[in-house]
Write a protein that holds these residues in place. Structure first.
Motif, PDB file in Angstrom:
ATOM      1  N   ASN A  62      47.772  25.801  47.104  1.00  0.00           N
ATOM      2  CA  ASN A  62      46.893  26.658  46.320  1.00  0.00           C
ATOM      3  C   ASN A  62      45.441  26.199  46.384  1.00  0.00           C
ATOM      4  O   ASN A  62      44.530  27.011  46.202  1.00  0.00           O
ATOM      5  N   LYS A  65      44.308  28.085  49.379  1.00  0.00           N
ATOM      6  CA  LYS A  65      44.286  29.520  49.086  1.00  0.00           C
ATOM      7  C   LYS A  65      43.136  29.889  48.166  1.00  0.00           C
ATOM      8  O   LYS A  65      42.368  30.834  48.439  1.00  0.00           O
ATOM      9  N   LEU A  66      42.983  29.164  47.066  1.00  0.00           N
ATOM     10  CA  LEU A  66      41.930  29.482  46.114  1.00  0.00           C
ATOM     11  C   LEU A  66      40.546  29.185  46.676  1.00  0.00           C
ATOM     12  O   LEU A  66      39.573  29.882  46.357  1.00  0.00           O
ATOM     13  N   GLU A  69      39.748  32.259  48.671  1.00  0.00           N
ATOM     14  CA  GLU A  69      39.461  33.393  47.791  1.00  0.00           C
ATOM     15  C   GLU A  69      38.120  33.224  47.085  1.00  0.00           C
ATOM     16  O   GLU A  69      37.385  34.193  46.882  1.00  0.00           O
ATOM     17  N   ARG A 212      41.851  29.745  39.051  1.00  0.00           N
ATOM     18  CA  ARG A 212      42.990  28.903  38.667  1.00  0.00           C
ATOM     19  C   ARG A 212      43.511  29.246  37.273  1.00  0.00           C
ATOM     20  O   ARG A 212      44.573  28.785  36.872  1.00  0.00           O
ATOM     21  N   TYR A 214      43.944  32.506  35.639  1.00  0.00           N
ATOM     22  CA  TYR A 214      44.214  33.943  35.465  1.00  0.00           C
ATOM     23  C   TYR A 214      43.006  34.848  35.733  1.00  0.00           C
ATOM     24  O   TYR A 214      43.061  36.040  35.438  1.00  0.00           O
ATOM     25  N   THR A 225      39.888  39.748  39.272  1.00  0.00           N
ATOM     26  CA  THR A 225      41.161  39.555  39.935  1.00  0.00           C
ATOM     27  C   THR A 225      40.880  39.334  41.423  1.00  0.00           C
ATOM     28  O   THR A 225      39.849  39.777  41.942  1.00  0.00           O
ATOM     29  N   PRO A 226      41.768  38.626  42.161  1.00  0.00           N
ATOM     30  CA  PRO A 226      43.027  38.105  41.644  1.00  0.00           C
ATOM     31  C   PRO A 226      42.818  36.884  40.760  1.00  0.00           C
ATOM     32  O   PRO A 226      41.808  36.186  40.878  1.00  0.00           O
ATOM     33  N   HIS A 228      45.139  33.453  39.030  1.00  0.00           N
ATOM     34  CA  HIS A 228      46.350  32.675  39.249  1.00  0.00           C
ATOM     35  C   HIS A 228      46.565  31.722  38.079  1.00  0.00           C
ATOM     36  O   HIS A 228      45.620  31.396  37.344  1.00  0.00           O
ATOM     37  N   ASN A 229      47.780  31.269  37.923  1.00  0.00           N
ATOM     38  CA  ASN A 229      48.080  30.171  37.017  1.00  0.00           C
ATOM     39  C   ASN A 229      48.236  28.939  37.888  1.00  0.00           C
ATOM     40  O   ASN A 229      49.311  28.664  38.416  1.00  0.00           O
ATOM     41  N   SER A 230      47.157  28.195  38.090  1.00  0.00           N
ATOM     42  CA  SER A 230      47.137  27.150  39.114  1.00  0.00           C
ATOM     43  C   SER A 230      46.361  25.933  38.606  1.00  0.00           C
ATOM     44  O   SER A 230      45.388  25.512  39.209  1.00  0.00           O
TER      45      SER A 230
END
Length: 378
Positions: A62, A65-66, A69, A212, A214, A225-226, A228-230
């Motif tokens: 993540n 990925k994050l 993004e 990270r 939401y 968005t998007p 995440h819960n990260s």
């Protein structure tokens, strides 16, 4: 008892009191999520690297990925990387909606062949994603020049290179963002999953903190968005704070193990023998794994297990582009010849700072046995 490539128990025995104190500190703090331990680790990890911002996340996948993004890279954008890597690198690109585009690696150090990158750039290319593999850094200077020339982002995958340097500069301090994993086996490893992203940009930092959590900046209100819960866990963050103070000692220990391998295995090298790791000029290797090569790798691993009870690992036996899960990319076998050849020859010897010399000697002696007395049988 079977000898494995990694074992955390000797380190835990030495550091048990500090690790348990870290857990106790968090449990008695009154804050279990995104509290003082995460903030403290973020500040200290950023300071170690001389970077402005660190964002703790739940794992290294993540983190990649994050990071993508946060830089606006998503659906249909192309990201140039390598196939000789752990699959999570490419899983993260795919998870961001982007398209991985592979270039080959160099045989001598297994790292991205930066001479091939420009030919892979198309109008859809939005980022370069070098992987600092096995513990040493990709040559970042040509990638930075290409990024400036073509207006591309650079995201460093530093999951295997905590504390590694190139020309004096730490891995993770050159690109627009850098992703780290703190999986337990890493040079800086937690006691579970964990990850982080480094960046020098305040805008990227703000975007990552939203992503990270939401897509929120304030509780219950989604800004974008998007989401995440990260989030990096408080317990893992506090353990990492304690271990960060020992990172340079861990690296010194790994280099000590690497030197003993180099000395003990030197006479087994040659055209039909072992190929030991090569340190690229300008690099300071941290030896996340100690990867050697031999054209009869599979037979060697089998005999080591059967005769000496040594279980070795291959990092990595399947190039990502050959996996069924990435068949949709349409990258044909044979298109990355160096990567594919290495995948059939590489294997990892036991490597961790607390590796006892007696176990290392067992591995060296066993390899000598297999490569000398059983050469004809192989």
């Amino acid at each position: 008892m079977t000898t494995h490539v990694w074992d955390y128990l000797p380190e835990y025995a030495a550091e048990r009191e500090d690790i348990l104190d870290a857990v106790q500190q968090v449990f008695s703090s009154g804050r279990l999520v995104l509290g003082e331990s995460v903030r403290g680790f973020e500040n200290e990890f950023a300071a170690y690297h001389g970077m402005a911002h660190c964002i703790g996340v739940d794992n290294g996948t993540n983190a990649v990925k994050l990071a993508l993004e946060s830089l606006g890279i998503g659906r249909g954008d192309e990201v140039i990387t390598v196939s000789n890597t752990a699959a999570p690198t490419v899983v993260a690109i795919d998870g961001a909606g982007a398209v991985p585009v592979f270039v080959d690696v160099r045989a001598e150090d297994h790292l991205m062949d930066t001479d091939q990158v420009e030919a892979a750039i198309t109008p859809r290319t939005k980022a370069l994603l070098p992987v600092h593999l096995y513990g040493q850094c990709v040559d970042m200077e040509p990638l930075q020049r290409l990024a400036r020339k073509h207006g591309l982002a650079v995201v460093e995958d530093c999951a295997q290179a905590h504390g590694a340097r190139r020309n004096g500069r730490l891995a993770g301090t050159t690109g627009d963002a850098a992703a780290f994993s703190f999986y337990p086996t890493k040079v800086l490893g937690a006691y579970g999953d964990g990850g982080a992203v480094l960046t020098g940009s305040a805008d990227t930092d703000r975007a990552l903190r939203r992503l990270r959590y939401y897509g929120m900046e304030e509780v219950y209100y989604v800004e974008q968005t998007p989401g995440h819960n990260s989030r990096l866990d408080e317990v893992q963050a506090e353990i990492l704070r304690r271990k960060l103070a020992r990172l340079d000692a861990y690296i010194a220990g790994r280099r000590r193990v690497a030197r003993r391998y180099a000395e003990g295995l030197a006479d087994l090298c040659g055209p039909d023998g072992l190929t030991l790791p090569t340190v690229t000029p300008g690099n300071e290797h941290v030896y996340y794994v100690y990867v050697v090569r031999h054209p009869r790798r599979d037979e060697i691993i089998r005999v080591l297990k059967e005769r000496h009870d040594i279980a070795l690992n291959v990092s990595y036996p399947w190039p990502v582009h050959t996996m069924r899960g990435f068949a949709h990319l349409g990258v044909p076998t044979g298109s990355l010849p160096v990567t594919e050849r290495l995948a059939g020859e590489i294997f990892s010897l036991p490597m961790y700072p607390s590796l006892p010399e007696s176990l290392q000697d067992k591995v060296i002696d066993a390899l000598r046995d297999v490569l000398t007395t059983t050469a004809r049988a192989l």
